[in-house]
Design a protein around this motif. Structure first.
Motif, PDB file in Angstrom:
ATOM      1  N   ILE A 101       0.846  -1.200   0.000  1.00 23.38           N
ATOM      2  CA  ILE A 101       0.000   0.000   0.000  1.00 23.38           C
ATOM      3  C   ILE A 101       0.877   1.244   0.000  1.00 23.38           C
ATOM      4  N   THR A 102       1.925   1.243   0.808  1.00 25.81           N
ATOM      5  CA  THR A 102       2.856   2.369   0.890  1.00 25.81           C
ATOM      6  C   THR A 102       3.506   2.642  -0.457  1.00 25.81           C
ATOM      7  N   ALA A 103       3.859   1.582  -1.164  1.00 21.31           N
ATOM      8  CA  ALA A 103       4.564   1.714  -2.447  1.00 21.31           C
ATOM      9  C   ALA A 103       3.618   1.976  -3.613  1.00 21.31           C
ATOM     10  N   GLY A 104       2.315   2.032  -3.346  1.00 19.97           N
ATOM     11  CA  GLY A 104       1.357   2.283  -4.410  1.00 19.97           C
ATOM     12  C   GLY A 104       1.113   1.075  -5.296  1.00 19.97           C
ATOM     13  N   GLU A 105       1.434  -0.098  -4.772  1.00 19.61           N
ATOM     14  CA  GLU A 105       1.196  -1.341  -5.503  1.00 19.61           C
ATOM     15  C   GLU A 105      -0.244  -1.788  -5.277  1.00 19.61           C
ATOM     16  N   PRO A 106      -0.736  -2.690  -6.122  1.00 22.16           N
ATOM     17  CA  PRO A 106      -2.121  -3.163  -5.953  1.00 22.16           C
ATOM     18  C   PRO A 106      -2.331  -3.834  -4.591  1.00 22.16           C
ATOM     19  N   TRP A 107      -3.499  -3.621  -4.038  1.00 24.57           N
ATOM     20  CA  TRP A 107      -3.896  -4.255  -2.781  1.00 24.57           C
ATOM     21  C   TRP A 107      -5.396  -4.475  -2.849  1.00 24.57           C
ATOM     22  N   GLY A 108      -5.854  -5.437  -2.068  1.00 27.21           N
ATOM     23  CA  GLY A 108      -7.278  -5.761  -2.066  1.00 27.21           C
ATOM     24  C   GLY A 108      -7.962  -5.289  -0.798  1.00 27.21           C
ATOM     25  N   SER A 109      -9.155  -4.748  -0.962  1.00 29.63           N
ATOM     26  CA  SER A 109      -9.882  -4.267   0.211  1.00 29.63           C
ATOM     27  C   SER A 109     -10.188  -5.414   1.174  1.00 29.63           C
ATOM     28  N   GLU A 110     -10.396  -6.615   0.639  1.00 32.59           N
ATOM     29  CA  GLU A 110     -10.680  -7.771   1.500  1.00 32.59           C
ATOM     30  C   GLU A 110      -9.499  -8.063   2.413  1.00 32.59           C
ATOM     31  N   GLU A 111      -8.291  -7.930   1.885  1.00 34.07           N
ATOM     32  CA  GLU A 111      -7.108  -8.176   2.699  1.00 34.07           C
ATOM     33  C   GLU A 111      -6.995  -7.150   3.822  1.00 34.07           C
ATOM     34  N   VAL A 112      -7.306  -5.905   3.506  1.00 27.79           N
ATOM     35  CA  VAL A 112      -7.214  -4.843   4.510  1.00 27.79           C
ATOM     36  C   VAL A 112      -8.277  -5.041   5.583  1.00 27.79           C
ATOM     37  N   THR A 113      -9.507  -5.320   5.177  1.00 26.31           N
ATOM     38  CA  THR A 113     -10.579  -5.470   6.168  1.00 26.31           C
ATOM     39  C   THR A 113     -10.443  -6.763   6.969  1.00 26.31           C
ATOM     40  N   ALA A 114      -9.755  -7.759   6.408  1.00 27.83           N
ATOM     41  CA  ALA A 114      -9.524  -9.009   7.141  1.00 27.83           C
ATOM     42  C   ALA A 114      -8.292  -8.922   8.031  1.00 27.83           C
ATOM     43  N   GLY A 115      -7.543  -7.835   7.931  1.00 26.23           N
ATOM     44  CA  GLY A 115      -6.329  -7.682   8.726  1.00 26.23           C
ATOM     45  C   GLY A 115      -6.623  -7.623  10.215  1.00 26.23           C
ATOM     46  N   SER A 116      -5.608  -7.905  10.985  1.00 28.74           N
ATOM     47  CA  SER A 116      -5.741  -7.886  12.446  1.00 28.74           C
ATOM     48  C   SER A 116      -5.993  -6.463  12.943  1.00 28.74           C
ATOM     49  N   ASP A 117      -6.423  -6.349  14.183  1.00 32.06           N
ATOM     50  CA  ASP A 117      -6.596  -5.039  14.808  1.00 32.06           C
ATOM     51  C   ASP A 117      -5.282  -4.262  14.754  1.00 32.06           C
ATOM     52  N   TRP A 118      -4.167  -4.958  15.060  1.00 36.93           N
ATOM     53  CA  TRP A 118      -2.850  -4.320  15.005  1.00 36.93           C
ATOM     54  C   TRP A 118      -2.607  -3.734  13.619  1.00 36.93           C
ATOM     55  N   PHE A 119      -2.850  -4.524  12.587  1.00 38.66           N
ATOM     56  CA  PHE A 119      -2.606  -4.086  11.218  1.00 38.66           C
ATOM     57  C   PHE A 119      -3.454  -2.867  10.880  1.00 38.66           C
ATOM     58  N   GLN A 120      -4.728  -2.920  11.194  1.00 34.39           N
ATOM     59  CA  GLN A 120      -5.593  -1.798  10.845  1.00 34.39           C
ATOM     60  C   GLN A 120      -5.185  -0.525  11.598  1.00 34.39           C
ATOM     61  N   ARG A 121      -4.801  -0.652  12.858  1.00 32.82           N
ATOM     62  CA  ARG A 121      -4.328   0.529  13.599  1.00 32.82           C
ATOM     63  C   ARG A 121      -3.044   1.068  12.968  1.00 32.82           C
ATOM     64  N   LYS A 122      -2.150   0.165  12.570  1.00 39.65           N
ATOM     65  CA  LYS A 122      -0.885   0.561  11.945  1.00 39.65           C
ATOM     66  C   LYS A 122      -1.128   1.284  10.635  1.00 39.65           C
ATOM     67  N   VAL A 123      -2.069   0.790   9.843  1.00 42.52           N
ATOM     68  CA  VAL A 123      -2.412   1.438   8.571  1.00 42.52           C
ATOM     69  C   VAL A 123      -2.902   2.855   8.832  1.00 42.52           C
ATOM     70  N   VAL A 124      -3.818   3.004   9.759  1.00 40.68           N
ATOM     71  CA  VAL A 124      -4.385   4.321  10.051  1.00 40.68           C
ATOM     72  C   VAL A 124      -3.299   5.262  10.572  1.00 40.68           C
ATOM     73  N   GLU A 125      -2.407   4.744  11.371  1.00 39.19           N
ATOM     74  CA  GLU A 125      -1.358   5.557  11.977  1.00 39.19           C
ATOM     75  C   GLU A 125      -0.288   5.975  10.970  1.00 39.19           C
ATOM     76  N   THR A 126      -0.018   5.144   9.956  1.00 39.62           N
ATOM     77  CA  THR A 126       1.144   5.410   9.100  1.00 39.62           C
ATOM     78  C   THR A 126       0.828   5.809   7.666  1.00 39.62           C
ATOM     79  N   LEU A 127      -0.315   5.452   7.153  1.00 38.37           N
ATOM     80  CA  LEU A 127      -0.565   5.686   5.736  1.00 38.37           C
ATOM     81  C   LEU A 127      -1.479   6.875   5.484  1.00 38.37           C
ATOM     82  N   PRO A 128      -1.122   7.699   4.522  1.00 35.35           N
ATOM     83  CA  PRO A 128      -1.977   8.839   4.173  1.00 35.35           C
ATOM     84  C   PRO A 128      -2.979   8.517   3.058  1.00 35.35           C
TER      85      PRO A 128
END
Length: 160
Positions: A101-128
């Motif tokens: 996601i950071t590199a602008g490569e393809p990603w799937g919304s299913e992967e993001v929504t299935a991510g752990s609580d840690w992952f989702q918090r990390k995404v919100v904290e680090t990605l614009p």
């Protein structure tokens, strides 16, 4: 201090001392020594403590390498070493998704929504990324993730 490279008496150290020593040795290890050191830590009889030390190390190194060309090779090496540890495999997968996601490569919304609580918090904290923030503002796993994603979107909107 006893070293992982030499023989030492584990009975002379409790798990707290070993944990601290492992974190220190992992932090100062060179790239050439990292894989061997991770392998040795994962052999500790206290598997929970050993895995905790490695997760901390993985989080630190992945954050350092997130935008570095060496990330992919490093994460593959760590995944190979950790193949039998489901939690470590998942954490490395989530770091790889974060990198994509950071590199602008393809990603799937299913992967993001299935991510752990840690992952989702990390995404919100680090990605614009507005797309990821919108997705998590609407479908994040927890109220905290949804609220934080909404707040970041709102802040981003007012800065633009």
């Amino acid at each position: 201090m006893n070293s992982l490279n030499g023989a030492y008496d584990r009975s002379a150290e409790d798990e707290h001392q070993r944990f601290a020593r492992y974190l220190h040795e992992l932090a100062v290890a060179g790239d050439d020594d990292e894989a061997d050191l991770v392998t040795r830590v994962l052999r500790d009889p206290d598997t929970t403590m050993a895995q905790s030390a490695i997760v901390r190390h993985v989080d630190r190194r992945a954050a350092q390498l997130l935008t570095d060309d060496g990330f992919t090779a490093w994460s593959r090496a760590m995944a190979e070493i950790s193949a039998e540890r489901k939690f470590l495999v998942r954490r490395l997968h989530e770091w790889t998704l974060l990198r994509s996601i950071t590199a602008g490569e393809p990603w799937g919304s299913e992967e993001v929504t299935a991510g752990s609580d840690w992952f989702q918090r990390k995404v919100v904290e680090t990605l614009p990324s507005p797309a990821v923030l919108r997705l998590l503002a609407e479908t994040g796993r927890t109220r905290r993730v949804r609220a934080d994603a909404s707040r970041r979107l709102h802040q981003r909107h007012h800065r633009d």
